[in-house]
Design an enzyme around this catalytic site. Structure first.
Site, mmCIF file in Angstrom:
data_model
loop_
_atom_site.group_PDB
_atom_site.id
_atom_site.type_symbol
_atom_site.label_atom_id
_atom_site.label_comp_id
_atom_site.label_asym_id
_atom_site.label_seq_id
_atom_site.Cartn_x
_atom_site.Cartn_y
_atom_site.Cartn_z
ATOM 1 N N ASP A 19 -11.955 10.429 -5.901
ATOM 2 C CA ASP A 19 -11.452 9.475 -6.801
ATOM 3 C C ASP A 19 -11.947 9.759 -8.382
ATOM 4 O O ASP A 19 -13.098 9.467 -8.856
ATOM 5 C CB ASP A 19 -12.154 8.217 -6.244
ATOM 6 C CG ASP A 19 -11.555 6.941 -6.726
ATOM 7 O OD1 ASP A 19 -10.617 7.052 -7.787
ATOM 8 O OD2 ASP A 19 -11.828 5.862 -6.280
ATOM 9 N N ARG A 60 0.678 -1.101 0.024
ATOM 10 C CA ARG A 60 0.279 0.036 0.017
ATOM 11 C C ARG A 60 1.051 1.040 0.143
ATOM 12 O O ARG A 60 1.369 1.575 1.023
ATOM 13 C CB ARG A 60 -1.029 -0.056 1.208
ATOM 14 C CG ARG A 60 -1.699 1.332 1.432
ATOM 15 C CD ARG A 60 -2.934 1.455 0.465
ATOM 16 N NE ARG A 60 -3.713 0.282 0.098
ATOM 17 C CZ ARG A 60 -4.383 -0.106 -0.769
ATOM 18 N NH1 ARG A 60 -4.184 0.604 -1.921
ATOM 19 N NH2 ARG A 60 -5.062 -1.125 -0.961
ATOM 20 N N GLU A 64 -2.095 10.086 -10.471
ATOM 21 C CA GLU A 64 -1.313 8.638 -11.242
ATOM 22 C C GLU A 64 -1.292 9.043 -12.705
ATOM 23 O O GLU A 64 -2.292 9.780 -13.401
ATOM 24 C CB GLU A 64 -2.470 7.604 -10.910
ATOM 25 C CG GLU A 64 -2.772 7.405 -9.475
ATOM 26 C CD GLU A 64 -3.863 6.578 -9.317
ATOM 27 O OE1 GLU A 64 -4.246 5.589 -10.048
ATOM 28 O OE2 GLU A 64 -4.683 6.775 -7.995
ATOM 29 N N ARG A 119 1.365 -6.004 -10.881
ATOM 30 C CA ARG A 119 1.687 -5.542 -9.443
ATOM 31 C C ARG A 119 1.941 -6.354 -8.517
ATOM 32 O O ARG A 119 2.666 -5.989 -7.357
ATOM 33 C CB ARG A 119 0.818 -4.291 -9.297
ATOM 34 C CG ARG A 119 -0.514 -4.889 -8.684
ATOM 35 C CD ARG A 119 -1.293 -3.673 -8.017
ATOM 36 N NE ARG A 119 -2.845 -4.071 -7.832
ATOM 37 C CZ ARG A 119 -3.597 -3.578 -7.170
ATOM 38 N NH1 ARG A 119 -3.098 -2.245 -6.667
ATOM 39 N NH2 ARG A 119 -4.731 -3.963 -6.953
ATOM 40 N N HIS A 169 0.724 4.327 -10.544
ATOM 41 C CA HIS A 169 -0.104 4.809 -9.429
ATOM 42 C C HIS A 169 0.353 5.357 -8.320
ATOM 43 O O HIS A 169 0.607 4.592 -7.102
ATOM 44 C CB HIS A 169 -1.134 3.430 -8.942
ATOM 45 C CG HIS A 169 -2.293 3.494 -8.297
ATOM 46 N ND1 HIS A 169 -2.289 4.376 -7.149
ATOM 47 C CD2 HIS A 169 -3.484 3.003 -8.389
ATOM 48 C CE1 HIS A 169 -3.636 4.134 -6.368
ATOM 49 N NE2 HIS A 169 -4.220 3.402 -7.466
HETATM 50 O O1 TA6 Z 1 -6.645 4.709 -8.495
HETATM 51 C C1 TA6 Z 1 -7.706 5.045 -7.543
HETATM 52 C C2 TA6 Z 1 -8.066 3.844 -7.191
HETATM 53 O O2 TA6 Z 1 -8.721 2.774 -8.248
HETATM 54 C C3 TA6 Z 1 -9.265 3.669 -5.981
HETATM 55 O O3 TA6 Z 1 -10.409 3.597 -6.711
HETATM 56 C C4 TA6 Z 1 -8.987 3.058 -4.992
HETATM 57 O O4 TA6 Z 1 -9.505 1.920 -4.682
HETATM 58 C C5 TA6 Z 1 -7.239 2.653 -5.110
HETATM 59 O O5 TA6 Z 1 -7.157 2.943 -6.505
HETATM 60 C C6 TA6 Z 1 -6.593 1.613 -4.660
HETATM 61 O O6 TA6 Z 1 -6.807 0.553 -5.356
HETATM 62 P P1 TA6 Z 1 -6.225 -0.902 -4.699
HETATM 63 O O7 TA6 Z 1 -6.631 -2.073 -5.596
HETATM 64 O O8 TA6 Z 1 -4.759 -0.657 -4.757
HETATM 65 O O9 TA6 Z 1 -6.831 -1.272 -3.179
#
Ligand code: TA6
Length: 297
Positions: A212, A75, A271, A98, A168
């Protein structure tokens, strides 16, 4: 793993500049330290986990509650989302690269003293079960006063393929409530918080609630104005038609077991993407590069 680390260090370390260490759970991470900057890059996911120019506090954010384990993305840092951005029925969110182990292809120090890592991934039976295409994917990470990440997709198959992708990037800020993002004024965005309604940005992006958004059809450079941190982070890009801006805010943050309480104040994602309607189609043999260049102004 010790053996694997030894082999990595024998083949790819750069004495005094780059070494491979156990980043937790036996997963190898490149530690880079030069007079210009320091950085960490995990081989799992080709995930940049840290970058800070000398004299600066970290620019890239990782949660204090992040979990390091095989097959799970960390994360924070810079997850590589590919060959799709976002959710897809019955398939892993944000694609499948990833969480995979990438191969280290090359390390070097260039003539300007920047450290360059090339990590690669190609299709195999397990990727073709999720996405039926042949590919060669490479992430070139260049660590210096600027952090440059270039995600290069080559269609090695004999038919066209279509993809979306993202670097991201999680940024560290002193207080997201006192942070704005410049560069998206007048852009249309798809608002995930409002069932993907199309809206138009007026002025800079400010953060007062869950945010978001997929900003579409924009190649603009963005600047994060971190007022409380008294700094400005620039994100320039190439090969990218969309920019996603995300902060979960206090309620949505609780849905993430790998985020600690209140951490939403210390981060935001800007991103570099091709997402939503901004898809890339590659003919057989064609290549596409998605590039993000991050620097402190
Ligand atoms: O890029 C934004 C996003 O798609 C959000 O909607 C949020 O859920 C985040 O990424 C994190 O996604 P993840 O799959 O890493 O939990």
């Amino acid at each position: 793993m010790t053996h694997a680390l030894d082999t990595l260090n024998q083949q790819h370390s750069l004495p005094g500049v780059l070494e491979f260490v156990d980043g937790g759970a036996g997963l190898p991470v490149a530690h880079i330290h030069t007079p210009q900057a320091s950085a960490r890059v995990a081989l799992q996911g080709a995930q940049v986990l840290a970058w800070q120019p000398a004299g600066a506090v970290p620019v890239i954010w990782v949660s204090k509650a992040a979990v390091v384990e095989p097959g799970k993305g960390v994360r924070g840092g810079v997850p590589v989302c590919w060959p799709w951005f976002g959710a897809r029925d019955g398939l892993p969110a944000h694609g499948f690269v990833r969480t995979r182990m990438w191969q280290l292809r090359h390390t070097a120090q260039d003539s300007q003293g920047q450290v360059v890592l090339r990590l690669g991934l190609t299709d195999d039976a397990s990727t073709r079960a999720l996405w039926p295409h042949a590919f060669d994917l490479e992430l070139v990470v260049t660590v210096g006063r600027t952090l440059t990440m270039a995600l290069i997709t080559c269609n090695t198959g004999s038919t066209p393929l279509t993809l979306t992708d993202a670097l991201h990037t999680y940024f560290a800020v002193a207080d997201v409530a006192q942070t704005t993002v410049q560069g998206l004024d007048g852009c249309d965005y798809l608002d995930k918080v409002q069932h993907m309604a199309t809206c138009r940005q007026a002025g800079s992006v400010a953060f007062t609630t869950e945010t978001d958004r997929v900003y579409v059809n924009t190649t603009a450079t963005c600047v994060i104005d971190d007022t409380a941190g008294q700094r400005h982070i620039q994100i320039a890009k190439q090969g990218s038609a969309s920019t996603v801006v995300w902060n979960p805010w206090s309620e949505r943050e609780k849905a993430f077991a790998d985020m600690a309480a209140g951490e939403y104040r210390k981060m935001l994602c800007v991103e570099t993407c091709n997402a939503g309607p901004d898809q890339i189609t590659l003919a057989a043999g064609a290549t596409h590069s998605l590039v993000a260049e991050i620097s402190l102004l």
